[in-house]
Design a protein around this motif. Structure first.
Motif, PDB file in Angstrom:
ATOM      1  N   TYR A 182      27.589 -46.170  46.825  1.00 50.85           N
ATOM      2  CA  TYR A 182      28.664 -46.026  45.843  1.00 50.85           C
ATOM      3  C   TYR A 182      29.792 -45.240  46.502  1.00 50.85           C
ATOM      4  O   TYR A 182      29.600 -44.084  46.898  1.00 50.85           O
ATOM      5  N   VAL A 183      30.950 -45.857  46.630  1.00 46.65           N
ATOM      6  CA  VAL A 183      32.094 -45.215  47.272  1.00 46.65           C
ATOM      7  C   VAL A 183      33.017 -44.657  46.196  1.00 46.65           C
ATOM      8  O   VAL A 183      33.389 -45.367  45.257  1.00 46.65           O
ATOM      9  N   ILE A 184      33.386 -43.383  46.338  1.00 45.28           N
ATOM     10  CA  ILE A 184      34.160 -42.676  45.327  1.00 45.28           C
ATOM     11  C   ILE A 184      35.496 -42.223  45.888  1.00 45.28           C
ATOM     12  O   ILE A 184      35.570 -41.731  47.014  1.00 45.28           O
ATOM     13  N   THR A 185      36.553 -42.421  45.111  1.00 46.41           N
ATOM     14  CA  THR A 185      37.851 -41.819  45.421  1.00 46.41           C
ATOM     15  C   THR A 185      38.212 -40.866  44.289  1.00 46.41           C
ATOM     16  O   THR A 185      37.573 -40.870  43.230  1.00 46.41           O
ATOM     17  N   TYR A 186      39.256 -40.054  44.495  1.00 47.34           N
ATOM     18  CA  TYR A 186      39.534 -38.942  43.589  1.00 47.34           C
ATOM     19  C   TYR A 186      40.939 -39.013  42.984  1.00 47.34           C
ATOM     20  O   TYR A 186      41.864 -39.565  43.597  1.00 47.34           O
ATOM     21  N   PRO A 187      41.111 -38.419  41.800  1.00 41.96           N
ATOM     22  CA  PRO A 187      42.454 -38.299  41.220  1.00 41.96           C
ATOM     23  C   PRO A 187      43.204 -37.145  41.859  1.00 41.96           C
ATOM     24  O   PRO A 187      42.666 -36.451  42.741  1.00 41.96           O
ATOM     25  N   ASN A 188      44.432 -36.926  41.440  1.00 43.01           N
ATOM     26  CA  ASN A 188      45.221 -35.789  41.898  1.00 43.01           C
ATOM     27  C   ASN A 188      45.172 -34.674  40.864  1.00 43.01           C
ATOM     28  O   ASN A 188      44.866 -34.911  39.689  1.00 43.01           O
ATOM     29  N   GLY A 204      45.597 -36.283  37.266  1.00 43.53           N
ATOM     30  CA  GLY A 204      46.457 -37.440  37.079  1.00 43.53           C
ATOM     31  C   GLY A 204      46.155 -38.554  38.065  1.00 43.53           C
ATOM     32  O   GLY A 204      45.460 -38.361  39.053  1.00 43.53           O
ATOM     33  N   GLU A 205      46.665 -39.731  37.781  1.00 47.15           N
ATOM     34  CA  GLU A 205      46.533 -40.940  38.595  1.00 47.15           C
ATOM     35  C   GLU A 205      45.154 -41.577  38.405  1.00 47.15           C
ATOM     36  O   GLU A 205      44.449 -41.280  37.462  1.00 47.15           O
ATOM     37  N   THR A 206      44.785 -42.432  39.346  1.00 47.71           N
ATOM     38  CA  THR A 206      43.597 -43.273  39.201  1.00 47.71           C
ATOM     39  C   THR A 206      42.565 -42.957  40.273  1.00 47.71           C
ATOM     40  O   THR A 206      42.917 -42.664  41.416  1.00 47.71           O
ATOM     41  N   SER A 207      41.298 -43.003  39.886  1.00 45.78           N
ATOM     42  CA  SER A 207      40.216 -42.895  40.867  1.00 45.78           C
ATOM     43  C   SER A 207      39.212 -44.011  40.604  1.00 45.78           C
ATOM     44  O   SER A 207      39.228 -44.659  39.544  1.00 45.78           O
ATOM     45  N   THR A 208      38.312 -44.218  41.561  1.00 48.06           N
ATOM     46  CA  THR A 208      37.381 -45.356  41.469  1.00 48.06           C
ATOM     47  C   THR A 208      35.975 -44.976  41.925  1.00 48.06           C
ATOM     48  O   THR A 208      35.782 -44.054  42.719  1.00 48.06           O
ATOM     49  N   LYS A 213      27.347 -53.880  46.470  1.00 53.66           N
ATOM     50  CA  LYS A 213      26.053 -54.566  46.363  1.00 53.66           C
ATOM     51  C   LYS A 213      25.782 -55.024  44.941  1.00 53.66           C
ATOM     52  O   LYS A 213      25.247 -56.119  44.718  1.00 53.66           O
ATOM     53  N   SER A 214      26.159 -54.206  43.958  1.00 56.81           N
ATOM     54  CA  SER A 214      25.958 -54.556  42.552  1.00 56.81           C
ATOM     55  C   SER A 214      27.132 -55.310  41.960  1.00 56.81           C
ATOM     56  O   SER A 214      27.098 -55.682  40.781  1.00 56.81           O
ATOM     57  N   ASP A 215      28.193 -55.508  42.763  1.00 51.78           N
ATOM     58  CA  ASP A 215      29.388 -56.212  42.298  1.00 51.78           C
ATOM     59  C   ASP A 215      30.030 -55.490  41.108  1.00 51.78           C
ATOM     60  O   ASP A 215      30.521 -56.111  40.172  1.00 51.78           O
ATOM     61  N   LEU A 216      30.028 -54.139  41.165  1.00 53.59           N
ATOM     62  CA  LEU A 216      30.554 -53.348  40.058  1.00 53.59           C
ATOM     63  C   LEU A 216      31.567 -52.325  40.537  1.00 53.59           C
ATOM     64  O   LEU A 216      31.440 -51.768  41.637  1.00 53.59           O
ATOM     65  N   MET A 217      32.560 -52.080  39.679  1.00 57.40           N
ATOM     66  CA  MET A 217      33.610 -51.113  39.994  1.00 57.40           C
ATOM     67  C   MET A 217      34.022 -50.386  38.721  1.00 57.40           C
ATOM     68  O   MET A 217      34.110 -50.995  37.645  1.00 57.40           O
ATOM     69  N   PHE A 218      34.221 -49.095  38.841  1.00 54.64           N
ATOM     70  CA  PHE A 218      34.751 -48.287  37.753  1.00 54.64           C
ATOM     71  C   PHE A 218      36.122 -47.784  38.166  1.00 54.64           C
ATOM     72  O   PHE A 218      36.273 -47.170  39.216  1.00 54.64           O
ATOM     73  N   GLU A 219      37.119 -48.093  37.368  1.00 47.60           N
ATOM     74  CA  GLU A 219      38.477 -47.622  37.626  1.00 47.60           C
ATOM     75  C   GLU A 219      38.924 -46.799  36.425  1.00 47.60           C
ATOM     76  O   GLU A 219      38.891 -47.283  35.297  1.00 47.60           O
ATOM     77  N   VAL A 220      39.308 -45.544  36.682  1.00 47.50           N
ATOM     78  CA  VAL A 220      39.652 -44.663  35.574  1.00 47.50           C
ATOM     79  C   VAL A 220      41.018 -44.026  35.817  1.00 47.50           C
ATOM     80  O   VAL A 220      41.332 -43.583  36.925  1.00 47.50           O
ATOM     81  N   GLU A 221      41.826 -44.032  34.770  1.00 47.75           N
ATOM     82  CA  GLU A 221      43.119 -43.353  34.810  1.00 47.75           C
ATOM     83  C   GLU A 221      42.991 -42.000  34.122  1.00 47.75           C
ATOM     84  O   GLU A 221      42.565 -41.914  32.961  1.00 47.75           O
ATOM     85  N   PHE A 222      43.319 -40.942  34.873  1.00 49.89           N
ATOM     86  CA  PHE A 222      43.417 -39.613  34.283  1.00 49.89           C
ATOM     87  C   PHE A 222      44.856 -39.471  33.789  1.00 49.89           C
ATOM     88  O   PHE A 222      45.800 -39.410  34.580  1.00 49.89           O
TER      89      PHE A 222
END
Length: 410
Positions: A182-188, A204-208, A213-222
């Protein structure tokens, strides 16, 4: 902190005249969009811990990750990882504060003991100073969970606010799930109102969160609050298929208090609570006393600054902080004169451009006892080849005085 109309709390702080005048004089030397990585901040804006320790906030609820790894259904497993990730944001200092900027080679190490008698181990190291990069490693041998990554904060001045752009990544490995990643990025992060109004901390902004492998993604706007409309700390996120973009779940709410999840399509459901910070316990980390720590271990390195800050002795805090920063500059000059390159102790820069642990994940034994022994030796061995003894009680006068003052203040 103050309460919004909807009853949730906002992280804010109002400065006295003297601190505000210091900030105003400092801001007079800045330009909009200027990189603040080389700017020395006054001690009254500091949280009494280093960024190498601050990153452990994301490990506050490791039990969520353990439960997620035990789910056989990949969608439920993914939701569990999202819950773990979103649960790390509600931990925060009193007021709008920033942690100490770690010096090159500084490190923080700790371990966790869970209710099922399993354990986990953590180390963070400042592997670069300009640009600042903090590399992290976490491993739970019994649950075959590993986290690695590096954080590359960049500070920017925007007029009435200061932003910390959290670049870099983290990668969660479920080794018993065929090394599912699971690869994670961060908001500001933003400190608003540094010139006028109350200072407020926002994400603020967006992280994921992505699992190919599971073909799934979570995209969240702070979401950041508008000048007139809106509320603080709101999020809007979607869990969706990477291949088809089909949205499976919506996640909404307040990242500091309560977040909700609602299914769509085949997962259709009414909203239910995903995370409620008032009902979850933070799993404490265990850190050796400073007598067992090395000189450049975070709590030992900054202990005099920490004591001065918690006692509101800003002159002493500035004196000790300046001494640490001067030594870092002297060490850099010495390496330059000797034509030596700094080599991190726990991590190394690899071909992908990121820092990875020198203890390679694929070399760690599957057997939990053997893995625990190998990781313990790698993280906690001291220069004299002994292992940090966590049973030794704290007896450092500076640390005890700071702790006593903090207990009185609370």
């Amino acid at each position: 902190m103050s309460k919004q109309d909807d009853g949730t709390m906002v992280i804010e702080e109002e400065l006295d005249d003297e601190p505000k005048s210091i900030i105003l004089s400092m801001i007079g030397q800045l330009r909009k969009d200027m990189d603040l990585s080389r700017v020395t901040f006054p001690t009254f804006v500091l949280e009494p811990r280093s960024f190498t320790e601050r990153v452990t906030d994301f490990m506050s609820h490791p039990d969520f990750l353990i439960r997620a790894s035990q789910c056989d259904d990949p969608v439920k497993r993914f939701i569990g990882v999202v819950k773990y990730y979103m649960s790390g944001w509600h931990i925060h200092p009193k007021g709008v504060k920033k942690p100490y900027n770690p010096v090159l080679g500084e490190f923080f190490r700790s371990h966790y003991e869970f209710d099922d008698s399993s354990s986990a181990f953590f180390v963070a190291e400042q592997v670069s100073h300009h640009p600042p990069i903090t590399a992290i490693f976490y491993h739970s041998p019994e649950h075959h969970i590993a986290i690695e990554g590096d954080l590359r904060p960049k500070s920017r001045f925007y007029g009435n606010s200061v932003g910390m752009l959290l670049e870099g990544y983290a990668k969660i490995h479920f080794n018993k799930r065929d090394n599912e990643e699971y690869v994670i990025t961060y908001p500001n992060m933003y400190a608003r109102g540094i010139l006028f109004g109350k200072m407020v901390l926002e994400l603020g902004e967006t992280s994921t969160v992505t699992c190919e492998k599971s073909d799934l993604m979570f995209e969240v706007e702070f979401k950041t609050k508008g000048l007139i409309w809106g509320s603080y700390n709101q999020i809007a996120g979607k869990i969706k298929r990477i291949s088809t973009k089909e949205v499976l779940f919506d996640i909404t709410g307040n990242w500091q208090t309560t977040m909700y999840i609602q299914g769509r399509g085949e997962y259709a459901s009414d909203p239910i609570v995903l995370f409620d910070s008032s009902k979850e316990n933070v799993v404490p980390q265990i850190v050796a006393c400073v007598g067992e720590q090395e000189h450049n271990e975070s709590r030992n390195l900054w202990k005099n600054v920490t004591k001065a800050i918690v006692e509101s002795d800003l002159d002493s805090a500035t004196l000790h902080k300046t001494a640490i920063e001067e030594k870092q500059r002297d060490d850099a000059k010495h390496r330059e004169a000797k034509k030596k390159r700094f080599i991190p102790r726990f991590f190394q820069l690899e071909i992908d451009g990121y820092y990875h642990p020198k203890l390679r994940l694929d070399s760690i034994p599957d057997d939990p006892a053997l893995a625990k022994d190998e990781i313990t030796k790698w993280i906690f061995t001291k220069p004299d080849d002994s292992i940090q003894d966590f049973a030794v009680p704290e007896d450092d006068a500076v640390v005890l005085a700071a702790a006593k003052h903090q207990r009185r203040a609370s």
